[in-house]
Design an enzyme around this catalytic site. Structure first.
Site, PDB file in Angstrom:
ATOM      1  N   GLY A  81       6.830 -28.525  13.984  1.00 43.53           N
ATOM      2  CA  GLY A  81       6.484 -27.105  13.920  1.00 43.53           C
ATOM      3  C   GLY A  81       6.515 -26.407  15.259  1.00 43.53           C
ATOM      4  O   GLY A  81       5.600 -25.647  15.609  1.00 43.53           O
ATOM      5  N   TYR A 128      -7.209 -25.796   2.454  1.00 41.20           N
ATOM      6  CA  TYR A 128      -6.703 -25.961   3.820  1.00 41.20           C
ATOM      7  C   TYR A 128      -7.624 -26.858   4.624  1.00 41.20           C
ATOM      8  O   TYR A 128      -7.176 -27.779   5.324  1.00 41.20           O
ATOM      9  CB  TYR A 128      -6.593 -24.588   4.478  1.00 41.20           C
ATOM     10  CG  TYR A 128      -6.152 -24.618   5.927  1.00 41.20           C
ATOM     11  CD1 TYR A 128      -4.833 -24.881   6.276  1.00 41.20           C
ATOM     12  CD2 TYR A 128      -7.063 -24.379   6.951  1.00 41.20           C
ATOM     13  CE1 TYR A 128      -4.423 -24.901   7.606  1.00 41.20           C
ATOM     14  CE2 TYR A 128      -6.674 -24.389   8.283  1.00 41.20           C
ATOM     15  CZ  TYR A 128      -5.354 -24.656   8.606  1.00 41.20           C
ATOM     16  OH  TYR A 128      -4.961 -24.683   9.914  1.00 41.20           O
ATOM     17  N   LYS A 131      -7.110 -30.633   6.678  1.00 40.89           N
ATOM     18  CA  LYS A 131      -7.412 -30.832   8.090  1.00 40.89           C
ATOM     19  C   LYS A 131      -8.475 -31.912   8.286  1.00 40.89           C
ATOM     20  O   LYS A 131      -8.405 -32.699   9.243  1.00 40.89           O
ATOM     21  CB  LYS A 131      -7.849 -29.511   8.724  1.00 40.89           C
ATOM     22  CG  LYS A 131      -6.738 -28.469   8.785  1.00 40.89           C
ATOM     23  CD  LYS A 131      -5.534 -28.992   9.558  1.00 40.89           C
ATOM     24  CE  LYS A 131      -4.455 -27.967   9.763  1.00 40.89           C
ATOM     25  NZ  LYS A 131      -3.322 -28.455  10.579  1.00 40.89           N
ATOM     26  N   SER A 161      -8.423 -28.952  12.619  1.00 49.58           N
ATOM     27  CA  SER A 161      -9.004 -27.610  12.723  1.00 49.58           C
ATOM     28  C   SER A 161     -10.518 -27.695  12.616  1.00 49.58           C
ATOM     29  O   SER A 161     -11.066 -28.624  12.004  1.00 49.58           O
ATOM     30  CB  SER A 161      -8.464 -26.715  11.604  1.00 49.58           C
ATOM     31  OG  SER A 161      -9.156 -25.474  11.562  1.00 49.58           O
ATOM     32  N   THR A 208     -11.884 -36.898  17.712  1.00 48.79           N
ATOM     33  CA  THR A 208     -11.502 -35.531  17.384  1.00 48.79           C
ATOM     34  C   THR A 208     -12.062 -34.621  18.467  1.00 48.79           C
ATOM     35  O   THR A 208     -13.282 -34.507  18.624  1.00 48.79           O
ATOM     36  CB  THR A 208     -12.035 -35.099  16.017  1.00 48.79           C
ATOM     37  OG1 THR A 208     -11.480 -35.924  14.978  1.00 48.79           O
ATOM     38  CG2 THR A 208     -11.683 -33.637  15.736  1.00 48.79           C
ATOM     39  N   SER A 238       8.464 -23.996  16.525  1.00 48.67           N
ATOM     40  CA  SER A 238       9.197 -22.740  16.656  1.00 48.67           C
ATOM     41  C   SER A 238       8.340 -21.553  17.082  1.00 48.67           C
ATOM     42  O   SER A 238       8.854 -20.543  17.560  1.00 48.67           O
ATOM     43  CB  SER A 238       9.893 -22.393  15.329  1.00 48.67           C
ATOM     44  OG  SER A 238       8.928 -22.181  14.312  1.00 48.67           O
ATOM     45  N   ARG A 239       7.015 -21.675  16.937  1.00 47.08           N
ATOM     46  CA  ARG A 239       6.154 -20.543  17.280  1.00 47.08           C
ATOM     47  C   ARG A 239       4.717 -21.016  17.470  1.00 47.08           C
ATOM     48  O   ARG A 239       4.385 -22.171  17.192  1.00 47.08           O
ATOM     49  CB  ARG A 239       6.204 -19.473  16.199  1.00 47.08           C
ATOM     50  CG  ARG A 239       5.736 -19.953  14.836  1.00 47.08           C
ATOM     51  CD  ARG A 239       5.798 -18.851  13.802  1.00 47.08           C
ATOM     52  NE  ARG A 239       5.301 -19.301  12.506  1.00 47.08           N
ATOM     53  CZ  ARG A 239       5.108 -18.500  11.475  1.00 47.08           C
ATOM     54  NH1 ARG A 239       5.381 -17.201  11.578  1.00 47.08           N
ATOM     55  NH2 ARG A 239       4.654 -18.984  10.332  1.00 47.08           N
TER      56      ARG A 239
END
Length: 245
Positions: free
Chosen positions: A13, A153, A157, A140, A236, A15-16
């Site tokens: 990932g 989501y 995570k 996250s 973590t 690209s941004r």
């Protein structure tokens, strides 16, 4: 231990946002970086133009194992054996659980979790042969502390943190370390959709008094990939300005 000129890293990932920031940091540090995403961005193209020998990109859907396998073969042919992995690809859909679309839940499971596991599997095989490796999974703070509207989501995570701990125990004897980074709210495309009122509330709740930046997180990635963190594994690392304190 691999020498600096031979350090080969895969960043998913890239690209941004955070993925692009990590690619930029590692290229500047002398890594040979291979990244993938579904599409290229102008920012990624600019980075590739500036570092043509140190940055390689392919269009890959992380949930497609055939595409992922082809990417891994191309990276090995181009740069050699992979020693570093940053699992940063992710997708987020915000919705109350009762209203969540099954297709969006499935996409998050496939990209955020199944894709990360598949990429780790592929990289670990090369790391074991080399007797060295470092894995970083980007999780996250919502996987540590629940937030309204992101149940699915946050599940993916939290699972990445569990994956990290198991990888650390399973692979430590092979010379491979695994850690995860749990960013808080950052100034990225994901938070650009938040209202000013919601952003202001988050900032008030953050002891550091601001949203994070991708550079805040990529700096920690640099450290965890380096030899300076050689005795850190299975952890973590929360990078949230104190939000979860």
């Amino acid at each position: 231990m691999t020498e600096k000129k031979e350090r080969v890293a895969i960043v998913s990932g890239g690209s941004r946002g955070l993925g692009l920031s990590i690619c930029t940091a590692l290229v500047e540090d002398g890594y040979r970086v291979a990244t993938f995403s579904r599409k290229r961005t102008p920012e990624l193209e600019a980075l590739m133009s500036a570092h043509p020998e140190h940055l390689y990109w392919e269009a890959v859907d992380i949930s497609d194992r055939r595409q992922l396998s082809g990417f891994m073969k191309n990276v090995k042919q181009r740069y050699g054996r992979v020693g570093y992995l940053v699992n940063s690809a992710g997708v987020a859909h915000e919705s109350l659980i009762a209203m969540a679309r099954p297709s969006e839940v499935e996409q998050m499971l496939q990209v955020n979790l199944a894709g990360a596991i598949a990429l780790a599997q592929a990289c670990v095989k090369q790391m074991i042969v080399g007797g060295f490796g470092v894995i970083i999974n980007v999780s996250s703070v919502v996987g540590i502390r629940g937030f309204r509207g992101v149940a699915a989501y946050s599940t993916t995570k939290a699972a990445l943190d569990g994956l990290t701990r198991s990888l650390a125990k399973e692979l430590g004897s092979e010379g491979i370390r695994a850690n995860s980074i749990a960013p808080g709210f950052m100034e990225t495309d994901m938070t650009s959709v938040l209202s000013d009122k919601k952003k202001a509330r988050i900032i008030r709740q953050t002891p550091a008094g601001r949203l994070g930046s991708v550079d805040d997180v990529s700096a920690v990635v640099r450290f965890l990939l380096s030899d300076e963190s050689s005795f850190i594994t299975g952890q973590t690392i929360v990078v949230d300005g104190g939000l979860t304190v």
